[in-house]
Design an enzyme around this catalytic site. Structure first.
Site, PDB file in Angstrom:
ATOM      1  CG  PHE A  69      -1.765   1.272   1.325  1.00  0.00           C
ATOM      2  CD1 PHE A  69      -2.829   1.478   0.460  1.00  0.00           C
ATOM      3  CD2 PHE A  69      -1.467   2.263   2.270  1.00  0.00           C
ATOM      4  CE1 PHE A  69      -3.592   2.645   0.522  1.00  0.00           C
ATOM      5  CE2 PHE A  69      -2.225   3.422   2.343  1.00  0.00           C
ATOM      6  CZ  PHE A  69      -3.285   3.618   1.472  1.00  0.00           C
TER       7      PHE A  69
ATOM      8  NE  ARG B  88       5.998 -12.027  11.955  1.00  0.00           N
ATOM      9  CZ  ARG B  88       5.274 -12.852  12.716  1.00  0.00           C
ATOM     10  NH1 ARG B  88       3.959 -12.714  12.823  1.00  0.00           N
ATOM     11  NH2 ARG B  88       5.865 -13.818  13.394  1.00  0.00           N
ATOM     12  CD  GLU B  89      -0.823  -7.299   5.931  1.00  0.00           C
ATOM     13  OE1 GLU B  89      -1.244  -7.856   4.918  1.00  0.00           O
ATOM     14  OE2 GLU B  89      -1.574  -6.821   6.809  1.00  0.00           O
TER      15      GLU B  89
ATOM     16  NE  ARG C 124      -1.344  14.640  16.714  1.00  0.00           N
ATOM     17  CZ  ARG C 124      -0.318  14.557  15.877  1.00  0.00           C
ATOM     18  NH1 ARG C 124      -0.506  14.281  14.584  1.00  0.00           N
ATOM     19  NH2 ARG C 124       0.897  14.800  16.308  1.00  0.00           N
TER      20      ARG C 124
ATOM     21  CD  GLU D 113       8.554  19.051  12.695  1.00  0.00           C
ATOM     22  OE1 GLU D 113       7.610  19.723  13.152  1.00  0.00           O
ATOM     23  OE2 GLU D 113       8.499  18.506  11.576  1.00  0.00           O
TER      24      GLU D 113
ATOM     25  CD  GLU E 258       5.086  20.948  15.216  1.00  0.00           C
ATOM     26  OE1 GLU E 258       5.148  20.721  16.439  1.00  0.00           O
ATOM     27  OE2 GLU E 258       4.604  20.143  14.396  1.00  0.00           O
TER      28      GLU E 258
ATOM     29  N   GLY F 231       4.833  -3.702  16.881  1.00  0.00           N
ATOM     30  CA  GLY F 231       4.043  -4.780  16.294  1.00  0.00           C
ATOM     31  C   GLY F 231       3.753  -4.573  14.815  1.00  0.00           C
TER      32      GLY F 231
ATOM     33  CD  GLU G  25      -1.262  24.486   2.068  1.00  0.00           C
ATOM     34  OE1 GLU G  25      -2.396  24.596   1.599  1.00  0.00           O
ATOM     35  OE2 GLU G  25      -0.247  24.212   1.397  1.00  0.00           O
TER      36      GLU G  25
ATOM     37  CD  GLU H  89       2.238  20.879  11.891  1.00  0.00           C
ATOM     38  OE1 GLU H  89       2.610  19.741  12.164  1.00  0.00           O
ATOM     39  OE2 GLU H  89       3.021  21.777  11.539  1.00  0.00           O
TER      40      GLU H  89
END
Lengths: 184, 184
Positions: free
Chosen positions: A18, A40-41, A67, A95, A99, A118, A141, A143
């Site tokens: 993906f 495993r993904e 969030r 950052e 920010e 995991g 942008e 944020e």
């Protein structure tokens, strides 16, 4: 850490299954140490940096952010993904400027954490940023956030009361408390 | 936590864009509070439970497990995904039986954490399991692990030394230390 038995898995096949706008998922077929096979993904992530911006009077800068995965606001320390070619230290400085609008003379690594062992390869390096001077913030942008200045005691009380639950922010606070009290 | 400005995002469209063997990714188009639009992608997760199995002599049961996304072993407390219809308390009891082979008379919630607020809706409830009796472990297929019994001091030293970096295990240890020392 000594192992009683070998737990290592051997990758037989590996495929990017993906590729979204933001997320990438990899699927590996693995050979287990007992001879069995499994799938495993996991989410591929470049790593991230978080910093606790410490003001000269001891207060900490936190950001409140919506969030979307959890459909509510979280109180966090500033953090962001490592850009291509950056070290986590450079990310922490970038950052902080973007920010918070601050530049730190001192940026000290506390520790590295792994949030999703995991199903993700992300690590986050946790820094303390001190001796701050102010510049204009340059948020990404899309944020949108509230900046707060909060005493350590207040932040630690919010953690104890279960109001700070973001793992990177919680662990940064626990590490900072140990350093503050010279416990390690 | 008081907000200076509203940060809420409104979902306009929602689509399951990846459904793997284990992972599910959702993509939402959102309306930002400033009127802009953005895309959010995140892993859908049913939630999880972790427990610290505390032996009568005070030692803790930990498991060493190979974590394929990071291609190495991690020292962790037993934990697992919530099955359909389960409460996190039931998951904690089930995982304790399956991974450790123990039944706990006392299972106490310490706190709830959010490991991946940027790209996942997972929560993990952290429990302490006490007054243990032993039964046969029933590990899931493909789950190969080493069980260790370790003193709290030893575990906390590994955390300080950066050898325990899994966030759920680290946060469980920090919470347990506070409870042990009656600090909150």
């Amino acid at each position: 850490m000594k192992s009683k038995k070998d737990l290592t898995e051997k990758t037989i096949e590996s495929e990017l299954v993906f590729q979204g706008h933001w997320l990438k998922v990899q699927r590996d077929k693995v050979l287990l140490p007992d001879g069995g096979k499994s799938i495993r993904e996991y989410v591929l992530h470049p790593g991230a940096a978080l910093m606790i911006p410490v003001l000269d009077d001891g207060r900490l800068v936190m950001i409140e952010q919506y969030r979307h995965p959890l459909k509510r606001n979280f109180l966090e320390f500033p953090a962001g993904k490592i850009d291509h070619g950056e070290t986590s230290l450079q990310t922490a400085h970038r950052e902080l400027r973007e920010e918070v609008g601050a530049v730190a003379k001192s940026m000290q690594l506390m520790t590295r954490i792994h949030p999703v062992i995991g199903y993700g390869d992300e690590f986050i390096d946790l820094y303390m940023a001190k001796d701050l001077t102010w510049v204009d913030p340059e948020p990404d942008e899309g944020e949108i956030l509230n900046i707060q200045e909060i005493s350590f005691d207040e932040a630690f009380a919010l953690l104890r009361q279960g109001q700070i639950t973001d793992v990177k922010t919680s662990l940064a606070l626990f590490w900072y408390e140990k350093i503050l009290n010279a416990k390690w």
